[in-house]
Design an enzyme around this catalytic site. Structure first.
Site, PDB file in Angstrom:
ATOM      1  N   GLY A   1      51.747 -11.344 -33.041  1.00  0.00           N
ATOM      2  CA  GLY A   1      51.314 -10.077 -32.448  1.00  0.00           C
ATOM      3  C   GLY A   1      50.804 -10.305 -31.035  1.00  0.00           C
TER       4      GLY A   1
ATOM      5  CB  ILE B   1      42.931  -9.349 -31.070  1.00  0.00           C
ATOM      6  CG1 ILE B   1      43.569  -8.860 -32.374  1.00  0.00           C
ATOM      7  CG2 ILE B   1      43.790  -9.021 -29.879  1.00  0.00           C
ATOM      8  CD1 ILE B   1      43.571  -7.339 -32.510  1.00  0.00           C
ATOM      9  CG  ASP B   2      43.211 -11.113 -36.002  1.00  0.00           C
ATOM     10  OD1 ASP B   2      43.016  -9.974 -35.554  1.00  0.00           O
ATOM     11  OD2 ASP B   2      44.252 -11.448 -36.605  1.00  0.00           O
TER      12      ASP B   2
ATOM     13  NE  ARG C   1      31.798  16.249 -37.002  1.00  0.00           N
ATOM     14  CZ  ARG C   1      32.715  16.877 -36.280  1.00  0.00           C
ATOM     15  NH1 ARG C   1      33.204  16.301 -35.186  1.00  0.00           N
ATOM     16  NH2 ARG C   1      33.152  18.044 -36.653  1.00  0.00           N
TER      17      ARG C   1
ATOM     18  CG  MET D   1      43.714  -4.231 -35.707  1.00  0.00           C
ATOM     19  SD  MET D   1      45.099  -4.662 -34.618  1.00  0.00           S
ATOM     20  CE  MET D   1      46.301  -3.431 -35.125  1.00  0.00           C
ATOM     21  N   GLY D   2      41.436  -7.431 -37.182  1.00  0.00           N
ATOM     22  CA  GLY D   2      40.784  -8.727 -37.412  1.00  0.00           C
ATOM     23  C   GLY D   2      41.273  -9.455 -38.651  1.00  0.00           C
TER      24      GLY D   2
ATOM     25  NE  ARG E   1      35.709  15.460 -38.238  1.00  0.00           N
ATOM     26  CZ  ARG E   1      35.160  16.241 -39.154  1.00  0.00           C
ATOM     27  NH1 ARG E   1      34.717  15.730 -40.291  1.00  0.00           N
ATOM     28  NH2 ARG E   1      35.045  17.545 -38.948  1.00  0.00           N
TER      29      ARG E   1
ATOM     30  CD  GLN F   1      41.158  -3.104 -32.507  1.00  0.00           C
ATOM     31  OE1 GLN F   1      40.285  -3.771 -33.027  1.00  0.00           O
ATOM     32  NE2 GLN F   1      42.023  -2.416 -33.224  1.00  0.00           N
TER      33      GLN F   1
HETATM   34  O1  F6P Z   1      46.725 -10.743 -36.029  1.00  0.00           O
HETATM   35  C1  F6P Z   1      46.624  -9.787 -35.045  1.00  0.00           C
HETATM   36  C2  F6P Z   1      46.743  -8.412 -35.622  1.00  0.00           C
HETATM   37  O2  F6P Z   1      46.600  -7.465 -34.573  1.00  0.00           O
HETATM   38  C3  F6P Z   1      45.763  -8.114 -36.752  1.00  0.00           C
HETATM   39  O3  F6P Z   1      44.465  -7.855 -36.290  1.00  0.00           O
HETATM   40  C4  F6P Z   1      46.473  -6.988 -37.441  1.00  0.00           C
HETATM   41  O4  F6P Z   1      46.130  -6.926 -38.804  1.00  0.00           O
HETATM   42  C5  F6P Z   1      47.910  -7.372 -37.308  1.00  0.00           C
HETATM   43  O5  F6P Z   1      48.013  -8.214 -36.202  1.00  0.00           O
HETATM   44  C6  F6P Z   1      48.855  -6.209 -37.105  1.00  0.00           C
HETATM   45  O6  F6P Z   1      50.147  -6.724 -37.103  1.00  0.00           O
HETATM   46  P1  F6P Z   1      51.464  -5.940 -36.695  1.00  0.00           P
HETATM   47  O7  F6P Z   1      51.649  -6.117 -35.221  1.00  0.00           O
HETATM   48  O8  F6P Z   1      52.559  -6.629 -37.418  1.00  0.00           O
HETATM   49  O9  F6P Z   1      51.296  -4.510 -37.100  1.00  0.00           O
END
Ligand code: F6P
Length: 381
Positions: A12, A142-143, A178, A185-186, A284, A292
């Site tokens: 990714g 990013i994780d 609210r 993500m992560g 919400r 991200q």
């Molecule tokens: O590993 C990076 C990441 O952005 C994760 O945080 C997320 O779960 C995943 O990739 C999303 O992957 P894709 O690009 O296949 O939807």
């Protein structure tokens, strides 16, 4: 003697791919080493899709420091050790194509391949390294969950985007009394959620490493109500799970064998609905998603990418192959790819959802956990 090197970006995308590419190319040029981009991740090795990269006036690698994405593409479905082949009759089979890739590397004359990627990418890198290919890995995601390094590139930008989202959710949440939930993500690690919660002044952060009790989360919101604070900000990592429960899976992707096909997501709306029921406040959810990963890297990431890229080229010049560039005790360093991948042989372990996994989780003694608790951020326990 290093003469010709290839750079591949895999997995990714993140903000900062291009900054690393630029740093490798610039350092290479200072040592008269030729650089090529290997297009679309590991796929490019198979298809012999190589493009010359230079930082000359009209070179592909010039002017790319602030640019998001990857000028050499990336791929989330290119595990050459278990490669998806679609036959003429439409049938699908999986083949080990690594030998063909190695032949292409030899034929083109690459003296080293730089693999910019996360744990899955570095596992393939290790496997190529075992087969005699000169590899230097650079930890991307990013994780922030790659083993053996304190930080991966792209992470800081993701946290900054999440922080900005939290600032914006604060004002609308406060106006309408609210509960504002932000799903970030992560994967199986809570780094983005935890750091964004601290940076963005959230009240609650739910991370995969601490299974949450929704009643305790609701209690925190009730306590805020009692002192006149009738809005709350909740950050939920996509991999967060309730006590005794499991992670929420959006779907299974079809990226082939030997890659992580589990697409996480969907926990944010669930948490929002439960909190609405338990507290009586409107809730919400906002799922931050690919915001991200896109766009320009932060100053921190630009510097980190520049450090990583230049160090990677230095390691190649010193012939320290089979290694990953890392930050250890705050300083640039390198470790064997073997240590990064560990004993993991299965992608399930590499991707973090098994006990054999070698990914870097948030630990309870981490400064971020202590800081969050001292600030009164509820971690769901
Ligand atoms: O590993 C990076 C990441 O952005 C994760 O945080 C997320 O779960 C995943 O990739 C999303 O992957 P894709 O690009 O296949 O939807």
């Amino acid at each position: 003697m290093l003469r010709k090197v290839g750079i591949l970006a895999n997995g990714g995308d993140v903000s900062g791919f291009n900054a690393v590419i630029r740093a490798i190319v610039k350092t290479a040029e200072n040592h008269n080493v030729e650089c090529y981009g290997i297009m679309e991740g590991y796929n490019g090795l198979l298809k012999k899709d190589f493009e010359k990269l230079t930082t000359t006036q009209h070179g592909e690698a010039t002017g790319i420091l602030p640019k998001g994405g990857s000028i050499i593409g990336s791929s989330t479905n290119s595990n050459l050790f278990n490669y998806k082949i679609v036959n003429e009759d439409g049938s699908i089979e999986y083949k080990d194509m690594s030998e063909q890739a190695i032949n292409n590397i030899k034929e083109f004359g690459f003296d080293c391949i730089f693999t910019l990627g996360g744990d899955g990418t570095q596992k393939s890198a290790r496997d190529f390294s075992v087969k005699g290919v000169n590899i230097i890995g650079v930890p991307k995601t990013i994780d922030n969950d790659v083993a053996c390094t304190e930080i991966t590139f792209g992470y800081n930008t993701a946290v900054s985007v999440a922080m900005e989202a939290l600032d914006r959710l604060h004002t609308t949440g406060e106006t309408h009394h609210r509960i504002m939930v932000l799903e970030v993500m992560g994967r199986y690690a809570g780094w983005i959620a935890l750091e964004a919660a601290i940076a963005g002044g959230a009240d609650i952060a739910l991370i995969p490493e601490i299974p949450y009790d929704i009643n305790k989360v609701a209690q925190k919101i009730e306590n805020r109500k009692k002192v006149g604070k009738n809005f709350s900000i909740v950050v939920v990592a996509e991999g967060a799970k309730p006590l005794g429960g499991d992670i929420t899976i959006m779907n299974q992707r079809n990226n082939g064998k030997g890659v992580d096909n589990t697409k996480l997501g969907g926990i944010g709306p669930i948490v929002a609905k439960q909190l609405e029921e338990l507290t009586g406040l409107e809730a919400r959810n906002t799922t931050l998603g690919y915001m991200q990963r896109g766009g320009t890297p932060t100053a921190f990431d630009r510097v980190l990418c520049s450090k990583y890229g230049t160090k990677a080229m230095e390691l190649a010049l010193e012939e320290k192959f089979g290694t990953l560039v890392v930050i250890k005790n705050g300083k640039l360093d390198s470790v064997p790819l073997e240590d990064v991948v560990g004993a993991n042989t299965e992608i399930g372990a590499v991707s973090g959802n098994t006990k054999e996994s070698n990914i870097r989780h948030v630990t309870m003694d981490d400064d971020l956990v202590k800081t969050a608790r001292n600030l009164g951020i509820n971690l769901g326990d």
